[in-house]
Design an enzyme around this catalytic site. Structure first.
Site, PDB file in Angstrom:
ATOM      1  N   PHE A 111       1.047  -1.195   0.081  1.00  0.00           N
ATOM      2  CA  PHE A 111      -0.120  -0.237   0.101  1.00  0.00           C
ATOM      3  C   PHE A 111       0.976   1.264  -0.213  1.00  0.00           C
ATOM      4  O   PHE A 111       0.899   1.960   0.981  1.00  0.00           O
ATOM      5  CB  PHE A 111      -0.760   0.086   1.237  1.00  0.00           C
ATOM      6  CG  PHE A 111      -1.706  -1.311   1.450  1.00  0.00           C
ATOM      7  CD1 PHE A 111      -2.804  -1.746   0.586  1.00  0.00           C
ATOM      8  CD2 PHE A 111      -1.359  -2.200   2.506  1.00  0.00           C
ATOM      9  CE1 PHE A 111      -3.229  -2.756   0.936  1.00  0.00           C
ATOM     10  CE2 PHE A 111      -2.091  -3.232   2.652  1.00  0.00           C
ATOM     11  CZ  PHE A 111      -3.139  -3.723   1.936  1.00  0.00           C
ATOM     12  N   PRO A 112       1.851   1.339  -1.079  1.00  0.00           N
ATOM     13  CA  PRO A 112       2.378   2.650  -1.185  1.00  0.00           C
ATOM     14  C   PRO A 112       1.903   4.082  -1.180  1.00  0.00           C
ATOM     15  O   PRO A 112       2.635   4.888  -0.727  1.00  0.00           O
ATOM     16  CB  PRO A 112       3.349   2.525  -2.410  1.00  0.00           C
ATOM     17  CG  PRO A 112       2.077   1.685  -3.320  1.00  0.00           C
ATOM     18  CD  PRO A 112       1.695   0.885  -2.484  1.00  0.00           C
ATOM     19  N   LYS A 113       0.698   4.183  -1.363  1.00  0.00           N
ATOM     20  CA  LYS A 113      -0.010   5.483  -1.115  1.00  0.00           C
ATOM     21  C   LYS A 113      -0.827   5.453   0.073  1.00  0.00           C
ATOM     22  O   LYS A 113      -1.857   6.323  -0.002  1.00  0.00           O
ATOM     23  CB  LYS A 113      -0.543   5.838  -2.591  1.00  0.00           C
ATOM     24  CG  LYS A 113       0.462   5.561  -3.778  1.00  0.00           C
ATOM     25  CD  LYS A 113      -0.277   6.466  -5.018  1.00  0.00           C
ATOM     26  CE  LYS A 113       0.859   6.398  -6.000  1.00  0.00           C
ATOM     27  NZ  LYS A 113       0.570   6.751  -7.381  1.00  0.00           N
ATOM     28  N   ASN A 114      -0.525   4.989   0.997  1.00  0.00           N
ATOM     29  CA  ASN A 114      -1.508   5.005   2.197  1.00  0.00           C
ATOM     30  C   ASN A 114      -0.844   6.265   3.056  1.00  0.00           C
ATOM     31  O   ASN A 114       0.164   6.101   3.507  1.00  0.00           O
ATOM     32  CB  ASN A 114      -1.375   3.596   2.943  1.00  0.00           C
ATOM     33  CG  ASN A 114      -2.115   3.595   4.349  1.00  0.00           C
ATOM     34  OD1 ASN A 114      -1.180   4.073   5.214  1.00  0.00           O
ATOM     35  ND2 ASN A 114      -3.228   3.671   4.517  1.00  0.00           N
ATOM     36  N   ASP A 162       8.173   4.432  -8.192  1.00  0.00           N
ATOM     37  CA  ASP A 162       6.990   5.398  -8.770  1.00  0.00           C
ATOM     38  C   ASP A 162       7.735   6.648  -8.573  1.00  0.00           C
ATOM     39  O   ASP A 162       7.536   7.452  -7.464  1.00  0.00           O
ATOM     40  CB  ASP A 162       5.592   5.108  -7.988  1.00  0.00           C
ATOM     41  CG  ASP A 162       4.549   6.152  -8.481  1.00  0.00           C
ATOM     42  OD1 ASP A 162       4.972   7.072  -9.409  1.00  0.00           O
ATOM     43  OD2 ASP A 162       3.576   6.206  -7.968  1.00  0.00           O
TER      44      ASP A 162
END
Length: 344
Positions: A111-114, A162
C-alpha cells in the site's frame, strides 16, 4: 500462518477459536436499526474489528493487541484509529523499532500510497534518532548514520518504483527538513531531473531544496544563485521546450524570490533561445513560452509604470495568440487574462 514483518499472524483460525482470546468478548459495530446501506464487511474483518474494539475499550497494552492491529491494518490500511493505537502499543511495549520498520516496509510495498504508514514511519525514525541529537553532528555524519542511510535507501527504492509518488516525496521533505540534509538533496534532485526532465515532482523538490526550510515569504535569492538557476532551467528547456515543469519552476521561483530578474535576466535568455534556429519552432509553438512572457511582462509593468502601456499592448497580443492559435483549448482563460491586463 503468515509472517507480517517480525510478527506471526494467524490467518486461517478465527480469534474466537484461539485460546489466548477466550477472555475477550468482541464488541460488535452498531449499524443502527433499519440501516439503509450497511457496509459489506468480510466475516474475517468484522471479527477482527470486534476484538479490536474490545481491547481498545479497556486500553489493553499487550503483544496480542499489537499483532491484532497488524491484521486489521492488513485488511484496512487506511484505518487511522488503528494506526494511532499501534503507535501507542509500540511505545509502551518498547517494541524493537528496527523490526517495526521492517513491518512498515512490508506494508508499504502493498500500500505505497497510504497516508498513515508514512506518518507512523516518521514517529519510528525520530525514536531511533532524535533530531535534537542528530543536529549536533555534521551533515556528512548525519547522512552516513545507519538510521538516515536506511531511510534514504528506502526512499530511493520507493521513488524508483514510482517517481511521482506524492507520499514518498512528502516523506522525503519531512526527512530532509527534520534532519537538515540540504546539501545532498540538491544533488539528488539534479539526478532525478536529469533522469526525467518532465518529472514535476522532482522540480517541486528542487524548489523545496532551494528554500532550505526558510520562510518563503521573506526569502530573497542572491543574484548569483538566481542566475545559476536561470541557466540550469534554460538548459533543461532545451531538452523539451513543451514541458511545463521547468517553465513553472523558474517563473514561480523568480516571481516570489527575485522578481526583477524575470525581465532583467530570464527574459533575454528565453528570447535568445526562441531566436535560435535549433529551437525556434519548438519554442514559438509551446504555450509555456508565451505564458512565461505574459508573467514577465506583468511583473515588469508593475515595477515600471512608465512602460505599462507598451507592456500591456504586448501582453494583450500574447493573450490573443494563445487564445486563437497556441492554446485554443484554454481560450476562455486567456481571454479572461486579457481583460485583467489593465489592472496589472
Amino acid at each position: 500462518m503468515r509472517i507480517e514483518g517480525s510478527e506471526q499472524v494467524e490467518e486461517a483460525v478465527s480469534l474466537a477459536q484461539q485460546a489466548e482470546w477466550q477472555d475477550i468478548t468482541p464488541i460488535e459495530q452498531e449499524e443502527g436499526e433499519g440501516s439503509m446501506c450497511p457496509i459489506a464487511y468480510t466475516d474475517e474483518y468484522r471479527e477482527l474489528m470486534g476484538y479490536l474494539r474490545a481491547v481498545m475499550a479497556v486500553g489493553e497494552v499487550s503483544e496480542r493487541a499489537l499483532s491484532l492491529t497488524a491484521r486489521v491494518i492488513e485488511e484496512n490500511p487506511g484505518h487511522y484509529t488503528v494506526w494511532v493505537y499501534r503507535k501507542r502499543l509500540v511505545e509502551e511495549l518498547e517494541s524493537d523499532i528496527a523490526e517495526e520498520l521492517d513491518w512498515v516496509c512490508d506494508i508499504s510495498r502493498k500500500f505505497p500510497k497510504n497516508y498513515q504508514l508514512w506518518h507512523h514511519r516518521e514517529s519510528l525514525v525520530t525514536r531511533l534518532w532524535a533530531p535534537s541529537s542528530a543536529l549536533l553532528v555534521s551533515e556528512d555524519q548525519r547522512i552516513t548514520n545507519p538510521v538516515l542511510r536506511r531511510e534514504l535507501q528506502f526512499l530511493d527504492a520507493a521513488i524508483d518504483e514510482d517517481s511521482k509518488n506524492f507520499h514518498a516525496w512528502s516523506y522525503r521533505q519531512w526527512l530532509v527538513s527534520t534532519y537538515a540534509l540540504w546539501t545532498q538533496e540538491l544533488v539528488f534532485v539534479d539526478t532525478m531531473v536529469n533522469q526525467d526532465v518532465r518529472n514535476n515532482s522532482a522540480w517541486n523538490q528542487r524548489y523545496f531544496a532551494m528554500l532550505a526550510n526558510r520562510n518563503p515569504s521573506v526569502v530573497r535569492l542572491e543574484p548569483d544563485v538566481a542566475k545559476s538557476e536561470i541557466e540550469y532551467v534554460v538548459e533543461h528547456i532545451k531538452l523539451a521546450p513543451n514541458n511545463d515543469s521547468p517553465w513553472s519552476y523558474v517563473t514561480g521561483l523568480l516571481l516570489r524570490h527575485a522578481p526583477s530578474m524575470l525581465y532583467t535576466d530570464l527574459l533575454p535568455r528565453i528570447k535568445q533561445l526562441a531566436a535560435d534556429n535549433a529551437y525556434q519552432a519548438a519554442m514559438t509553438l509551446t504555450p509555456f513560452y508565451w505564458s512565461a512572457l505574459l508573467d514577465i511582462y506583468e511583473q515588469q509593468a508593475a515595477d515600471h509604470p512608465d512602460l505599462k502601456k507598451q507592456l500591456v499592448d504586448e501582453s494583450s497580443a500574447i493573450c490573443d495568440q494563445l487564445a486563437s492559435e497556441t492554446d485554443i483549448i484554454h481560450c476562455r482563460y486567456w481571454n479572461f487574462r486579457k481583460t485583467s491586463l489593465d489592472t496589472c
